[in-house]
Design a protein around this motif. Sequence first.
Motif, PDB file in Angstrom:
ATOM      1  N   TRP A   4       0.816  -1.209   0.000  1.00 12.24           N
ATOM      2  CA  TRP A   4       0.000   0.000   0.000  1.00 12.24           C
ATOM      3  C   TRP A   4       0.854   1.265   0.000  1.00 12.24           C
ATOM      4  O   TRP A   4       0.545   2.232  -0.708  1.00 12.24           O
ATOM      5  CB  TRP A   4      -0.927   0.010   1.223  1.00 12.24           C
ATOM      6  N   LEU A   5       1.925   1.275   0.773  1.00 12.89           N
ATOM      7  CA  LEU A   5       2.788   2.452   0.841  1.00 12.89           C
ATOM      8  C   LEU A   5       3.438   2.716  -0.511  1.00 12.89           C
ATOM      9  O   LEU A   5       3.531   3.859  -0.957  1.00 12.89           O
ATOM     10  CB  LEU A   5       3.858   2.270   1.918  1.00 12.89           C
ATOM     11  N   GLY A   6       3.879   1.640  -1.169  1.00  9.60           N
ATOM     12  CA  GLY A   6       4.508   1.811  -2.473  1.00  9.60           C
ATOM     13  C   GLY A   6       3.531   2.328  -3.518  1.00  9.60           C
ATOM     14  O   GLY A   6       3.869   3.209  -4.318  1.00  9.60           O
ATOM     15  N   VAL A   7       2.307   1.783  -3.515  1.00 10.10           N
ATOM     16  CA  VAL A   7       1.295   2.238  -4.472  1.00 10.10           C
ATOM     17  C   VAL A   7       0.967   3.706  -4.233  1.00 10.10           C
ATOM     18  O   VAL A   7       0.875   4.506  -5.180  1.00 10.10           O
ATOM     19  CB  VAL A   7       0.023   1.378  -4.367  1.00 10.10           C
ATOM     20  N   TRP A   8       0.779   4.066  -2.970  1.00  8.83           N
ATOM     21  CA  TRP A   8       0.456   5.456  -2.642  1.00  8.83           C
ATOM     22  C   TRP A   8       1.594   6.394  -3.035  1.00  8.83           C
ATOM     23  O   TRP A   8       1.363   7.486  -3.573  1.00  8.83           O
ATOM     24  CB  TRP A   8       0.151   5.576  -1.152  1.00  8.83           C
ATOM     25  N   THR A   9       2.825   5.978  -2.793  1.00 10.82           N
ATOM     26  CA  THR A   9       3.977   6.801  -3.140  1.00 10.82           C
ATOM     27  C   THR A   9       4.062   7.023  -4.642  1.00 10.82           C
ATOM     28  O   THR A   9       4.305   8.145  -5.108  1.00 10.82           O
ATOM     29  CB  THR A   9       5.273   6.150  -2.640  1.00 10.82           C
ATOM     30  N   LEU A  10       3.850   5.962  -5.409  1.00 12.51           N
ATOM     31  CA  LEU A  10       3.879   6.088  -6.870  1.00 12.51           C
ATOM     32  C   LEU A  10       2.749   6.995  -7.345  1.00 12.51           C
ATOM     33  O   LEU A  10       2.948   7.850  -8.216  1.00 12.51           O
ATOM     34  CB  LEU A  10       3.765   4.707  -7.516  1.00 12.51           C
TER      35      LEU A  10
END
Length: 269
Positions: A19-25
């Motif tokens: 989730w953190l990676g998706v949000w960051t992207l």
Amino acid sequence: MSLTPYPQEGTRRFGAINWLGVWTLYVKEVRRFWKVMTQTVAAPVVTTLLYLAIFALAIGKFRPDVHGVPFIEFLAPGLVMMTMIQNAFANTSSSILISKIQGNIVDVLMPPLSAGELNVGIAMAGVTRGVVCGCVTAVAMLPFVHMGIAHLWAVVFYAVGASLMLALLGVLGGIWSEKFDHLQAVTNFVILPLTFLSGTFYSVTQLPDFAHELTKWNPVFYLIDGFRYGITGHADGSIATGIAIVLGVNAVLWTICHILFRTGYRLKA
């Protein structure tokens, strides 16, 4: 003291979804277009208002009502939808192509993000730009055109569904293109013809029979017709068919984009 072995290569530490990676992207992609909002948001709005002004001043007063709807009020939702889909496509396609040309696509591919997570982050940013441009355009039109909401669900569904469709198509265009000429060819020979021949500026019921039947094979027609139905309450085509086409085309495009991200087609050297 017990020793905990290092995770094997490829092991994910984030659970089923990063989730953190998706949000960051996603945030990275949104900030990319927001930092140049004069070009990415304000310019499309001005262009659409120029279309509206030309039709209103030069043609509008000579055109009869369309199924009881004043021509300018019939035209406005089509222009808003045109702005949304063009900008959703431009956001994802330009992001991927520029990253490939500059050589920093590796910064997107190396983080621990799956193909589906890459798809979500990039495509949703395209949806965001499309919806933002549509909302700003609609607000800018309000002093000149009466725009109510006849069916809120249709407005939301077609705004998001249309932006997602063109954002995914933009992903495909960005992955396939190797230089800006390729991407411009997609825009000129695919996006613009589908948009201009979809009933944006006219009712398809006014077309000859063969052209009317041909329009039914244009998915952009259902995007504009459904969004116009949400605003004016009138539709030239079947709303049920439009919903099915939006969901079906998006599912197919999403699957293709997922496969391309997973295989690294034209992304990995």
